[in-house]
Design an enzyme around this catalytic site. Structure first.
Site, PDB file in Angstrom:
ATOM      1  N   ASP A  38     -36.883 -33.707 -28.424  1.00  0.00           N
ATOM      2  CA  ASP A  38     -37.395 -33.806 -26.682  1.00  0.00           C
ATOM      3  C   ASP A  38     -37.105 -32.336 -26.211  1.00  0.00           C
ATOM      4  OD1 ASP A  38     -37.580 -35.119 -24.462  1.00  0.00           O
ATOM      5  OD2 ASP A  38     -35.617 -35.195 -23.947  1.00  0.00           O
ATOM      6  N   ASN A  86     -43.676 -43.793 -23.558  1.00  0.00           N
ATOM      7  CA  ASN A  86     -44.566 -42.647 -23.460  1.00  0.00           C
ATOM      8  C   ASN A  86     -46.073 -42.987 -23.032  1.00  0.00           C
ATOM      9  OD1 ASN A  86     -43.001 -40.746 -26.049  1.00  0.00           O
ATOM     10  ND2 ASN A  86     -42.638 -40.839 -23.762  1.00  0.00           N
TER      11      ASN A  86
HETATM   12  C1  IPE Z   1     -37.934 -39.585 -26.133  1.00  0.00           C
HETATM   13  O1  IPE Z   1     -38.214 -38.681 -25.331  1.00  0.00           O
HETATM   14  C2  IPE Z   1     -39.264 -40.070 -26.983  1.00  0.00           C
HETATM   15  C3  IPE Z   1     -39.585 -38.988 -27.960  1.00  0.00           C
HETATM   16  C4  IPE Z   1     -38.991 -38.010 -28.252  1.00  0.00           C
HETATM   17  C5  IPE Z   1     -41.040 -39.462 -28.588  1.00  0.00           C
HETATM   18  P1  IPE Z   1     -38.539 -38.754 -23.639  1.00  0.00           P
HETATM   19  O2  IPE Z   1     -38.984 -37.424 -23.013  1.00  0.00           O
HETATM   20  O3  IPE Z   1     -40.032 -39.740 -23.566  1.00  0.00           O
HETATM   21  O4  IPE Z   1     -37.242 -39.675 -23.257  1.00  0.00           O
HETATM   22  P2  IPE Z   1     -36.891 -40.001 -21.645  1.00  0.00           P
HETATM   23  O5  IPE Z   1     -37.838 -40.599 -20.931  1.00  0.00           O
HETATM   24  O6  IPE Z   1     -36.385 -38.646 -21.259  1.00  0.00           O
HETATM   25  O7  IPE Z   1     -35.739 -40.765 -21.953  1.00  0.00           O
HETATM   26  C1  IPE Z   2     -40.579 -34.490 -26.541  1.00  0.00           C
HETATM   27  O1  IPE Z   2     -41.097 -33.665 -25.240  1.00  0.00           O
HETATM   28  C2  IPE Z   2     -42.393 -35.051 -26.983  1.00  0.00           C
HETATM   29  C3  IPE Z   2     -42.641 -36.409 -26.489  1.00  0.00           C
HETATM   30  C4  IPE Z   2     -41.811 -37.267 -25.769  1.00  0.00           C
HETATM   31  C5  IPE Z   2     -43.662 -36.912 -26.945  1.00  0.00           C
HETATM   32  P1  IPE Z   2     -41.173 -34.100 -23.681  1.00  0.00           P
HETATM   33  O2  IPE Z   2     -42.877 -34.164 -23.689  1.00  0.00           O
HETATM   34  O3  IPE Z   2     -40.544 -35.355 -23.617  1.00  0.00           O
HETATM   35  O4  IPE Z   2     -40.837 -32.973 -22.865  1.00  0.00           O
HETATM   36  P2  IPE Z   2     -39.867 -32.893 -21.780  1.00  0.00           P
HETATM   37  O5  IPE Z   2     -38.679 -33.902 -21.981  1.00  0.00           O
HETATM   38  O6  IPE Z   2     -40.589 -33.296 -20.571  1.00  0.00           O
HETATM   39  O7  IPE Z   2     -39.376 -31.711 -21.743  1.00  0.00           O
HETATM   40 MG    MG Z   3     -38.681 -35.669 -22.737  1.00  0.00          MG
END
Ligand code: IPE
Ligand code: IPE
Ligand code: MG
Length: 270
Positions: A38, A86
């Protein structure tokens, strides 16, 4: 700064130029590590870049982390690449993430194969792009005989979806008269998970400082030790993994059991 400063060579797990494992790290001490990768978007935005650059930088973090897991003798490494939630992101970002997963799988499968890594996919077919699924299947096929670390790519994965799908399979067996409801046990359900042979998670790591599990492996990680790493995912890699494995080594896992410990001098005695 060049335009894509994150693009770099990732040393193979035991390459001469690769950093050395910390002496205190017990190789093979942890069986299953799961990582919620993340913070890509925040990493990019903090640098004035588009969120997609953060995902691109994440490829290098992933390869460095896999190399670190191989060197540390981690048997299973599950990575959360795209969740069933997602799909709520903008169509542009979803499209980018699907295309990007396809590219990374294709570009990195030979390297992973050379590292003796076995790639596997966990998730729900549903909306997953067919072309992404095809790349996952190809990486699985190419690396099927490898005996090293298993890299489980969790793509279109959701814990509730997995448990719902497993429940449906059990219900179908009951409806066919193969199974009586009173004979349904934890094992019955576990056998219907996406990868039934996958052992429980020992250590669950989430990067970017967020402290939640976001529907990742709820069944398998029921007793996992948790580490919330402060780095955004693009800044994570083998050194951070080894640090977190060392933290795991000093945890006291009890699994509901209890041990009597005589109070030490100077400690609290109630
Ligand atoms: C969790 O991250 C999913 C992945 C890393 C693929 P998100 O960024 O989607 O999670 P939330 O929405 O902050 O809980
Ligand atoms: C994790 O990084 C990757 C996926 C969930 C695919 P994020 O895209 O959630 O990045 P933040 O949390 O918005 O910084
Ligand atoms: Mg995220």
């Amino acid at each position: 700064m060049n335009e894509k400063s994150w693009v770099r060579e990732i040393p193979a797990p035991f390459a001469p130029e690769a950093p050395a494992l910390p002496a205190e790290l017990e190789v093979g001490a942890v069986g299953h590590v799961a990582i919620i990768m993340d913070g890509n978007g925040r990493w990019a935005n903090a640098r004035g870049l588009d969120r997609t650059s953060g995902h691109e930088a994440g490829e290098y973090a992933l390869m460095d982390t896999v190399a670190g897991a191989v060197a540390a003798g981690v048997r299973h490494l599950s990575v959360y690449a795209f969740s069933t939630e997602n799909w709520k992101r903008t169509p542009t970002e979803v499209r980018f993430l699907m295309g990007y997963s396809r590219r990374v799988l294709r570009a990195r499968r030979d390297e992973l194969n050379e590292w003796n890594v076995r790639v596997r996919w966990s998730g729900r077919e549903g909306r997953l792009w067919k072309s992404v699924l095809a790349e996952l299947r190809e990486a699985e096929r190419l690396t099927a005989e490898n005996t090293g670390t298993e890299l489980i790519m969790c793509l279109n994965y959701g814990g509730r979806a997995e448990l719902t799908d497993a429940t449906r399979a059990v219900a179908a067996r009951v409806a066919r008269g193969e199974l009586r409801p009173e004979h349904v046990t934890e094992k019955t359900l576990a056998r219907e998970l996406y990868l039934p042979d996958l052992p429980d998670v020992d250590l669950l790591i989430r990067t970017s400082g967020e402290q939640r599990t976001s529907n990742f492996l709820p069944w398998q990680a029921a007793y996992a030790e948790l580490v919330f790493a402060p780095e955004d995912w693009p800044d994570y890699g083998r050194m951070q993994l080894w640090r977190d494995l060392l933290a795991f080594q000093s945890r006291d896992r009890r699994f509901g059991g209890a041990v009597n410990r005589p109070a030490e001098r100077g400690s609290w005695v109630i």
